[in-house]
Design an enzyme around this catalytic site. Structure first.
Site, short mmCIF file in Angstrom:
data_model
loop_
_atom_site.label_atom_id
_atom_site.label_comp_id
_atom_site.label_asym_id
_atom_site.label_seq_id
_atom_site.Cartn_x
_atom_site.Cartn_y
_atom_site.Cartn_z
N MET A 1 -0.45 4.00 3.77
CA MET A 1 -1.00 2.65 3.78
C MET A 1 -2.52 2.69 3.76
SD MET A 1 -0.43 -0.53 3.78
CE MET A 1 -1.84 -1.60 3.63
N GLU B 1 -4.12 6.03 -2.13
CA GLU B 1 -4.64 5.21 -1.02
C GLU B 1 -6.16 5.12 -1.11
OE1 GLU B 1 -2.31 3.65 0.21
OE2 GLU B 1 -0.69 5.02 -0.32
N1 TRP Z 1 0.38 -0.48 0.15
C1 TRP Z 1 1.16 0.69 0.40
C2 TRP Z 1 0.94 1.59 -0.80
O1 TRP Z 1 1.45 1.39 -1.85
C3 TRP Z 1 2.61 0.38 0.52
C4 TRP Z 1 3.15 0.33 1.91
C5 TRP Z 1 2.91 1.19 2.90
C6 TRP Z 1 4.08 -0.58 2.44
N2 TRP Z 1 3.63 0.87 4.00
C7 TRP Z 1 4.35 -0.23 3.75
C8 TRP Z 1 4.73 -1.68 1.92
C9 TRP Z 1 5.26 -0.91 4.55
C10 TRP Z 1 5.61 -2.38 2.72
C11 TRP Z 1 5.88 -2.00 4.02
O2 TRP Z 1 0.16 2.47 -0.77
ZN ZN Z 2 -0.27 1.28 -3.14
#
Ligand code: TRP
Ligand code: ZN
Length: 868
Positions: free
Chosen positions: A269, A304
Site C-alpha cells: 500500500m 508503490e
Molecule cells: N493501492 C494498493 C496497490 O495497488 C492496493 C491495496 C493495498 C489495497 N491494500 C489494499 C486495495 C487493501 C484494497 C484493500 O498498490
Molecule cells: Zn497500486
C-alpha cells in the site's frame, strides 16, 4: 435518531458513477491523536472544516464508539446530529468551523485487516479504499484532501511510532508511555493516511534526488528479516532514479519509509511516505524466496513508489476512477521491470497474467469495464481488469504515441493536475493535449467490458505481388452495457520471407510509418484492410507483436507458420505467443504435436545457452486452469488433465536424452548475471519435470541431490515439487527436512503448504489434514492463499472436494475478513462452464450458502456469480 428517516442514507446499496456530487465540506487540516492501549484505542480528531457546496455535513464512520462531538468547542447533544452504522450527519453547520470528535476503536480484535489493526505485536493501518472511516469520523472519500498532523501514543514496549511525513516531536509521558508527533506537509486523501506502532528493526540508506534533496530511506521489519531487505532497498533507489529519467518525476519528501507486515490483505500500500508491505512483497533473498518472488518484490517496490506521483500527488476523484491510478502505475512498474530483465520475458510474464486472470474474468459473470459505472462494494473492484487491463490501455496509448510524444503527454498531465483529484477523462485529455494526438477514442476501452475479438484474414496476390490483411472486430454482447462500439486496436505487424526467414521491409501507406520493418497499424473501425506491396512470395505474418492490444486474435494461419515463427521471429514475445497458440490448438482442438516439437528441436539447443530464461518460457505448457478458461461449456476437468498429461508425455519422450543432457550441462552457480542464472534454474526445474514424465530412473536421485545441496530457494522448491508431486520415495523425508529448516520462516512455509495443496492426487482427507496443521492460520491471508492457490492450480481437485473448501472459507471469512472471503469465492466463478451433473451440484452448493452471507463483499460477488 431514527435511522430509516435519514434522508442521506440510501436504501439501495448500489453506488453509481453518474450520481457523483462534490463533498459539501472540505477539510483544511486535520489533527489526529491516537492513544493505543492493550484493549482499546482512543482517537481524538480535530478538523478545520470549510463549506464547498450547500447541504449537511456528512462524516463516514464504521464500528466507532462515539464519545463526544464538539463544534467550535461546544459539545453537541445527540439531538443535534444523526448517527447510524455508516455515517454521522450534522444538518446545520456554519461555513467555517472546527469539529472535534472522540471515539474508541478496537484494533486488537480487528480481523478484517482494514482500518487500524493489530498484526501479531504490530499495530498497522490499511485505509484504501474505505478503511479510514474505521479509525475516525471523516469525509472518507478521495476528493477530500487535507494536511494531516498525527500524534501517536503507546506503551514503551512499542518503541517504533510512525506516521506519514516529518517527525516534529518525540517524548515521554511517564515511565511506561511515550508519543511521537508527525506532520505530512502534502495534502492527501484519508486513504493514504498510515501509522505503525510496534517493535521493529530498520535498514537505512539514502537517496539524493535530481533536485538535490537528500531523502532518508528506511525499511522496517522484524530483526531477523533485515538481511532480506537489501534487494528491496536497491529496487527503491533504482525506482527513484527511473522515475526521474523516464517521467521527469523526483521525490518530494525528506523521508521514505517501508514497513513489512505478515498479515496483509493485498501486496502493498502506497501510503504517503510510509508504505506498508505484505512481507511477501518486500523480503527477498535467494536462500528464502524464489526467483519469481524476487522479481515480484522489485516490481511491487517500484509500483508503490511510482504511486507517489500517479495516485498520491494526482489522485482519483472517486473510486470509479481506480484504474486511473492503478492502470497507469502498473504500466509504469511493468516498464521498469522490462528495463530490469529481459524485456521480452517480462512482457511474456505480464501477458500470461493478463490472459490467465483478466481474460477469464472478463469472459465470466464478474466482467466489468476497467472503469465500472456502478458497484456495491468497491473492494470487489481491485481486479485484474482494473489493474492489468487498465495497464494495457495505457500501454496502447504509449505505443501509439512513441517515446517523445508520450512524454509530452505525461508532462502535461502532471503540469495540469498536480495536487488534484481527477478522472480518467482528465488523464486522456491531458495526454492528448500534450502529445497533440487525439486519444479520446481510447475512452471506450475504459468504459466497455469484455475482451474484443480481432478476426484477421490474409490474401496474397502473386501477380500483383501484394499481400492484404483484412481485420474485423467484435465484442460479446453484454446486457448491462448495451451499446458497444468499435475500439482503437494498435496492431504491430511484421512479415517474414517464408524461405529465408528474413524480415521484409514494409511498404504500405496504411501504416504509421512506411518503409520500415516493424509496422504499426491502428485499426479503429468494425472492418478494414491494409495492403503491402513488393512482396515477392506469400509471406509469414506475425501479428500483435509484443501483444500490442489486449484482444483475442482469431487468425487461421497454419501450424507450419506458427512453427516457423517459433524459429524465426526476432521478437521474443511473439516467439512465445506462437508456442502458446500452437499448444492451444494441440490441447483444445486436437492438432498434432509434431510441429511444436520440431520447432523446439530447432530452437532450443542454441537458446538454452544464449537466453535460458526465454528458452524456459518457450517450454510453458498452458496450465489446466488456463485451458479451462478457454472452455465455455461442458468442461470436464479430468478429461482436460488427461489430454494435457498425454501431451507432456509425448514431448518428454520425443525429445529423448535432451532433458537429462541439458540438465547436466547447466550450472546456474557459474552465472554472474542474475537473469541468466534465474533462467538456468527455471530450465533445470523444467528438465527435471520432463525427466519425471519420462520416468527416468535417475530423476528422483537428481532431484533429491538438488534439493539437499542447493541453498537457493528456486532450486530447492523446484526439486521438492518433483519429489512430492511424483510421489518419490524421498518425498516424505524432503518435506520433513524442509519443514525443520524453514518452520520459522513464514514465506518459505507458505511454499511448503502450497506444494502439498497442489499435489495432483490430493484427496479430501489430506486437504483436511493440511488445514488442521498447527501452522495453518486463518488470520494470515498469505497462508490461506498458499493452500487455496495450490488447490486451485489443480482443477480436478478444486472442482471436487475443493468446492466445499472454497465455500466454507467464504462463509467463515464473510465475518472475519470479507475482502479475502470474496476473492477466494471467485475460484468458483466459472461453475457454469462445468459439464453436468457437476454444474448443477456446484450451483446448488452456492445457492445453499447464499442466505447465510452478511457482508456486502461476499454477497455482491456471489449474486454476480449466480447470474451467470
Ligand atoms: N493501492 C494498493 C496497490 O495497488 C492496493 C491495496 C493495498 C489495497 N491494500 C489494499 C486495495 C487493501 C484494497 C484493500 O498498490
Ligand atoms: Zn497500486
Amino acid at each position: 435518531m431514527n435511522i430509516a428517516a435519514n434522508p442521506v442514507v440510501q436504501a439501495d446499496e448500489t453506488v453509481y458513477l453518474k450520481d457523483y456530487q462534490k463533498p459539501t465540506y472540505l477539510v483544511d487540516s486535520v489533527h489526529l491523536d491516537i492513544q493505543i492501549f492493550e484493549d482499546y484505542t482512543i482517537v481524538n480528531t480535530v478538523m478545520s472544516m470549510q463549506r464547498q457546496t450547500e447541504g449537511p455535513l456528512v462524516l463516514l464512520g464504521r464500528d466507532l464508539e462515539l464519545k463526544q462531538i464538539k463544534i467550535n468547542d461546544h459539545v453537541l447533544s445527540s439531538a443535534q446530529y444523526q448517527h447510524n452504522e455508516e455515517q454521522l450527519v450534522i444538518l446545520d453547520c456554519p461555513d467555517l468551523f472546527t469539529l472535534e470528535t472522540s471515539v474508541h476503536i478496537h484494533p486488537e480484535t480487528n480481523t478484517m485487516l482494514e482500518g487500524l489493526y493489530k498484526a501479531g505485536d504490530l499495530f498497522v493501518t490499511q485505509n484504501e479504499p474505505e478503511g479510514f472511516r474505521k479509525i475516525t469520523f471523516y469525509p472518507d472519500r478521495p476528493d477530500v484532501l487535507s494536511v494531516f498532523t498525527t500524534r501517536v501514543e503507546a506503551d514503551k514496549k512499542y518503541p517504533i511510532l510512525l506516521a506519514n511525513g516529518n517527525l516534529l516531536e518525540k517524548g515521554e509521558l511517564n515511565a511506561t508511555r511515550h508519543y511521537a508527533i508527525w506532520q505530512d506537509p502534502t495534502k492527501k486523501p484519508a486513504y493514504l493516511f498510515a501509522c505503525v506502532v510496534g517493535d521493529l528493526a530498520v535498514l537505512k540508506d539514502h537517496y539524493v534526488t535530481s533536485e538535490g534533496r537528500r531523502v532518508a530511506l528506511e525499511i522496517y521489519a522484524i530483526e531477523k528479516d533485515i538481511p532480506k531487505c537489501h534487494i528491496a532497498m536497491e529496487a527503491l533507489k533504482h525506482s527513484m532514479r527511473w522515475d526521474e529519467e523516464h517521467y521527469g518525476l523526483p521525490y518530494d519528501l525528506d523521508n521514505y519509509m517501508i514497513v513489512a507486515v505478515s498479515q496483509f490483505n493485498m501486496g502493498a500500500m502506497e501510503n504517503k511516505g510510509l508504505n506498508i508491505f505484505n512481507t511477501s512483497c518486500v523480503l527477498a533473498d535467494e536462500e528464502y524466496t524464489t526467483d519469481a518472488a524476487i522479481m515480484r518484490v522489485q516490481s511491487v517496490i517500484a509500483h508503490e513508489y511510482f504511486h507517489n506521483w500517479t495516485g498520491n500527488r494526482i489522485t482519483c476523484r472517486d473510486w470509479f476512477q481506480l484504474c486511473l491510478k492503478e492502470g497507469l502505475t502498473v504500466f509504469r512498474d511493468q516498464s521498469f521491470s522490462e528495463d530490469l530483465q529481459s524485456a521480452a520475458v517480462q512482457r511474456i510474464d505480464d501477458v500470461s497474467v493478463l490472459k490467465s486472470h483478466q481474460f477469464p474474468e472478463d469472459a465470466g459473470p464478474l466482467s466489468h469495464p476497467p472503469r465500472p459505472d456502478h458497484f456495491v462494494e468497491i473492494n470487489n473492484f481491485y481486479t485484474a481488469t482494473v489493474y492489468e487491463k487498465g495497464a494495457e490501455i495505457n500501454r496502447m496509448m504509449a505505443t501509439l504515441l512513441g517515446k517523445t510524444k508520450y512524454r509530452l503527454g505525461t508532462d502535461e498531465y502532471f503540469r495540469r493536475h498536480d495536487g488534484q483529484a481527477v478522472t480518467v477523462e482528465d488523464w486522456v485529455n491531458a495526454l492528448s493535449a500534450g502529445s497533440g494526438v487525439d486519444l479520446s477514442a481510447f475512452l471506450r476501452w475504459y468504459n466497455q467490458p469484455g475482451t474484443p475479438t480481432l478476426h484477421v484474414t490474409e490474401h496474397y496476390d502473386a501477380a500483383e505481388k501484394t499481400y492484404r490483411l483484412t481485420f474485423k472486430q467484435s465484442l460479446k454482447e453484454n446486457a448491462k452495457y448495451p451499446d458497444l462500439k468499435a475500439v482503437p486496436i494498435p496492431v504491430a505487424v511484421a512479415l517474414f520471407d517464408a524461405t529465408t526467414g528474413e524480415q521484409y521491409t514494409l511498404h504500405s501507406n496504411d501504416l504509421f510509418k512506411n518503409h520500415v520493418q516493424d509496422g504499426m497499424y491502428l485499426f479503429d473501425q468494425d472492418e478494414a484492410s491494409i495492403v503491402f506491396s513488393d512482396i515477392e512470395q506469400a509471406p509469414v505474418v506475425s501479428l500483435l507483436r509484443n501483444f500490442s492490444a489486449p484482444v483475442h486474435l482469431i487468425f487461421d494461419d497454419s501450424d507450419e507458420s506458427l512453427a516457423f515463427l517459433i524459429q524465426h521471429e526476432t521478437n521474443g514475445f511473439n516467439q512465445w505467443q506462437a508456442t502458446q497458440t500452437l499448444l492451444e490448438r494441440i490441447l483444445l482442438n486436437n492438432h498434432p504435436a509434431q510441429h511444436y516439437i520440431d520447432a523446439l528441436k530447432h530452437t532450443l539447443p542454441n537458446l538454452v545457452n544464449k537466453d535460458p530464461l526465454l528458452a524456459s518460457r518457450l517450454l510453458d505448457v498452458p496450465s489446466e486452469s488456463y485451458l479451462a478458461s478457454r472452455i465455455d461449456q461442458d468442461y470436464l476437468p479430468e478429461k482436460m488433465k488427461a489430454v494435457r498429461d498425454q501431451l507432456i508425455y509425448t514431448i518428454a519422450h520425443d525429445m529423448g536424452a535432451f532433458w537429462k543432457e541439458t540438465y547436466q550441462a547447466l550450472d546456474p552457480a557459474q552465472q554472474s548475471e542474475f537473469s541468466q542464472a534465474m533462467g538456468e534454474r527455471a530450465l533445470k526445474n523444467i528438465m527435471l519435470s520432463y525427466m519425471a514424465a519420462q520416468k527416468d530412473k535417475d530423476v528422483f536421485d537428481l532431484a533429491f541431490a538438488q534439493f539437499s545441496d542447493s541453498k537457493n530457494m528456486s532450486e530447492r522448491l523446484g526439486a521438492l515439487k518433483i519429489l512430492v508431486w511424483h510421489d518419490a520415495p524421498q518425498a516424505k523425508d524432503a518435506l520433513h527436512a524442509f519443514y525443520v529448516r524453514f518452520k520459522d520462516e513464514p514465506l518459505a512455509l507458505d511454499q511448503w503448504f502450497m506444494i502439498q495443496a497442489a499435489h495432483p492426487k490430493l484427496n479430501e482427507a489430506e486437504l483436511k489434514a493440511l488445514i488442521a496443521h498447527p501452522d495453518y492460520d486463518l488470520g494470515t491471508p498469505n497462508r490461506i492463499r498458499a493452500v487455496s492457490g495450490g488447490l486451485n492450480s489443480r482443477p480436478v481437485n478444486a472442482w471436487s472436494f475443493g468446492v466445499q473448501h472454497f465455500i466454507h472459507l467464504a462463509q467463515y471469512l464473510d465475518e472475519k475478513n470479507p475482502i479475502i472471503g470474496s476473492r477466494l469465492l471467485q475460484a468458483l466463478s466459472r461453475w457454469y462452464t462445468l459439464a453436468e451433473p457437476k454444474r448443477s451440484e456446484v450451483l446448488q452448493q452456492l445457492k445453499d450458502v447464499q442466505p447465510s452471507i452478511r457482508s456486502k463483499n461476499v454477497s455482491e460477488t456471489l449474486s454476480s456469480m449466480l447470474k451467470a
